[in-house]
Design an enzyme around this catalytic site. Structure first.
Site, mmCIF file in Angstrom:
data_model
loop_
_atom_site.group_PDB
_atom_site.id
_atom_site.type_symbol
_atom_site.label_atom_id
_atom_site.label_comp_id
_atom_site.label_asym_id
_atom_site.label_seq_id
_atom_site.Cartn_x
_atom_site.Cartn_y
_atom_site.Cartn_z
ATOM 1 N N ASN A 20 0.856 -1.179 0.000
ATOM 2 C CA ASN A 20 0.000 0.000 0.000
ATOM 3 C C ASN A 20 0.900 1.240 0.000
ATOM 4 O O ASN A 20 1.609 1.489 0.975
ATOM 5 C CB ASN A 20 -0.894 -0.018 1.248
ATOM 6 C CG ASN A 20 -1.833 1.166 1.319
ATOM 7 O OD1 ASN A 20 -1.455 2.305 1.070
ATOM 8 N ND2 ASN A 20 -3.071 0.903 1.700
ATOM 9 N N ASP B 13 -1.216 -4.359 10.530
ATOM 10 C CA ASP B 13 -2.567 -4.566 10.026
ATOM 11 C C ASP B 13 -3.430 -3.554 10.745
ATOM 12 O O ASP B 13 -3.306 -3.361 11.964
ATOM 13 C CB ASP B 13 -3.065 -5.988 10.267
ATOM 14 C CG ASP B 13 -4.258 -6.300 9.373
ATOM 15 O OD1 ASP B 13 -4.244 -5.881 8.201
ATOM 16 O OD2 ASP B 13 -5.211 -6.957 9.827
ATOM 17 N N PHE C 81 -5.457 8.583 3.006
ATOM 18 C CA PHE C 81 -5.902 7.527 2.087
ATOM 19 C C PHE C 81 -6.924 6.679 2.830
ATOM 20 O O PHE C 81 -7.220 6.899 4.002
ATOM 21 C CB PHE C 81 -4.715 6.688 1.600
ATOM 22 C CG PHE C 81 -3.971 5.977 2.701
ATOM 23 C CD1 PHE C 81 -4.271 4.670 3.039
ATOM 24 C CD2 PHE C 81 -2.958 6.619 3.411
ATOM 25 C CE1 PHE C 81 -3.587 4.018 4.062
ATOM 26 C CE2 PHE C 81 -2.263 5.971 4.427
ATOM 27 C CZ PHE C 81 -2.584 4.668 4.751
ATOM 28 N N GLY C 82 -7.481 5.695 2.140
ATOM 29 C CA GLY C 82 -8.439 4.803 2.774
ATOM 30 C C GLY C 82 -9.696 5.542 3.232
ATOM 31 O O GLY C 82 -10.286 6.324 2.484
ATOM 32 N N TYR C 83 -10.076 5.325 4.478
ATOM 33 C CA TYR C 83 -11.295 5.919 5.034
ATOM 34 C C TYR C 83 -11.050 7.286 5.674
ATOM 35 O O TYR C 83 -11.965 7.849 6.297
ATOM 36 C CB TYR C 83 -11.903 4.975 6.081
ATOM 37 C CG TYR C 83 -12.311 3.627 5.532
ATOM 38 C CD1 TYR C 83 -13.571 3.437 4.977
ATOM 39 C CD2 TYR C 83 -11.433 2.553 5.554
ATOM 40 C CE1 TYR C 83 -13.949 2.201 4.462
ATOM 41 C CE2 TYR C 83 -11.791 1.319 5.043
ATOM 42 C CZ TYR C 83 -13.047 1.142 4.494
ATOM 43 O OH TYR C 83 -13.420 -0.085 3.984
ATOM 44 N N LYS D 160 -1.301 14.413 11.248
ATOM 45 C CA LYS D 160 -1.697 13.007 11.204
ATOM 46 C C LYS D 160 -0.637 12.123 11.845
ATOM 47 O O LYS D 160 -0.946 11.156 12.549
ATOM 48 C CB LYS D 160 -1.956 12.559 9.765
ATOM 49 C CG LYS D 160 -2.522 11.134 9.692
ATOM 50 C CD LYS D 160 -2.840 10.697 8.284
ATOM 51 C CE LYS D 160 -3.402 9.280 8.300
ATOM 52 N NZ LYS D 160 -3.629 8.744 6.942
ATOM 53 N N HIS E 177 -3.624 6.416 14.665
ATOM 54 C CA HIS E 177 -3.447 5.086 15.252
ATOM 55 C C HIS E 177 -2.104 4.483 14.850
ATOM 56 O O HIS E 177 -1.422 3.866 15.656
ATOM 57 C CB HIS E 177 -4.583 4.172 14.810
ATOM 58 C CG HIS E 177 -4.768 4.093 13.314
ATOM 59 N ND1 HIS E 177 -4.898 5.207 12.503
ATOM 60 C CD2 HIS E 177 -4.824 3.036 12.472
ATOM 61 C CE1 HIS E 177 -5.036 4.835 11.250
ATOM 62 N NE2 HIS E 177 -4.994 3.521 11.202
ATOM 63 N N ARG E 178 -1.708 4.707 13.601
ATOM 64 C CA ARG E 178 -0.432 4.167 13.128
ATOM 65 C C ARG E 178 0.736 4.891 13.788
ATOM 66 O O ARG E 178 1.769 4.279 14.074
ATOM 67 C CB ARG E 178 -0.364 4.274 11.599
ATOM 68 C CG ARG E 178 0.835 3.557 10.988
ATOM 69 C CD ARG E 178 0.692 3.395 9.486
ATOM 70 N NE ARG E 178 -0.399 2.486 9.163
ATOM 71 C CZ ARG E 178 -1.540 2.855 8.585
ATOM 72 N NH1 ARG E 178 -1.746 4.118 8.251
ATOM 73 N NH2 ARG E 178 -2.470 1.962 8.333
#
Length: 205
Positions: free
Chosen positions: A16, A76, A159-161, A182, A187-188
């Site tokens: 990704n 993940d 990206f993503g949601y 960010k 979370h990352r």
């Protein structure tokens, strides 16, 4: 034992591009050169057969460490929406099918929430990072970011949601945050900060 050039490489086990870009920034403070699966000439796809974020992170990190012979980091992560009993969860990337776009996944999510009151749209991003040396047990690090879903995408970043996940603390969607914001609140970021501490100690072993 002196650290060899090979042992100073850290394989980031993702294809990704958005996630790879974020992780390289978040891990920049470690003494490792972060390389991608393409950099390591690894074409194999490791299926995510686990039943949780943690199981999938461990599966990917362990198998790519075996294939590469390198210290490997895999994460993940995904979105959990309370009104949908935790969906999309571990299926976040495949929520609308294997070949769906981010926009397709967001559209499906919003449609599934169409009859849910706004005050019930609580959600969280969850991330689990696994770091594995070939033949060794995994080190696990977790991060969570609480928020809620907005019905219309906002912002052009991430990206993503990210465009439909509102950080209640910041009053912005993740896609409205600057990269620096960010990388402080996501979370990352939370999971990566914990992993960084381990990596700084490990290189000194």
């Amino acid at each position: 034992m002196p650290v060899t050039k090979k042992s100073r490489m850290l394989l980031i086990a993702t294809r990704n591009p958005g996630k790879l870009r974020e992780l390289r920034i978040l891990l920049a403070g470690t003494p490792y050169e972060c390389i991608s699966l393409d950099d390591a000439d690894i074409n194999e796809e490791v299926p995510e057969t686990g039943q949780s974020f943690e199981e999938n992170a461990i599966i990917k990190a362990t198998e790519y460490a075996r294939l590469s012979g390198l210290l490997t980091l895999a994460d993940d992560s995904g979105l959990e929406v309370d009104a949908l009993d935790g969906e999309p969860g571990i299926k976040s990337a495949r929520y609308a099918g294997d070949n769906a776009s981010d926009a397709d996944r967001i559209d499906l999510l919003i449609r599934k929430l169409s009859n849910i009151p706004d005050d019930k749209l609580t959600a969280r991003f969850r991330c689990v990072i696994a770091v594995v040396s070939p033949g060794s047990d995994p080190e696990i690090y977790k991060g969570t970011c609480e928020g809620r879903i907005v019905r219309s995408p906002r912002g052009n970043g991430g990206f993503g949601y990210d465009p439909v996940f509102l950080s209640v603390e910041l009053g912005k969607t993740m896609a409205e945050l600057s990269p620096d914001e960010k990388n402080r609140y996501s979370h990352r970021s939370i999971a990566s900060q914990k992993a960084c501490e381990y990596l700084k100690i490990k290189v000194a072993d």
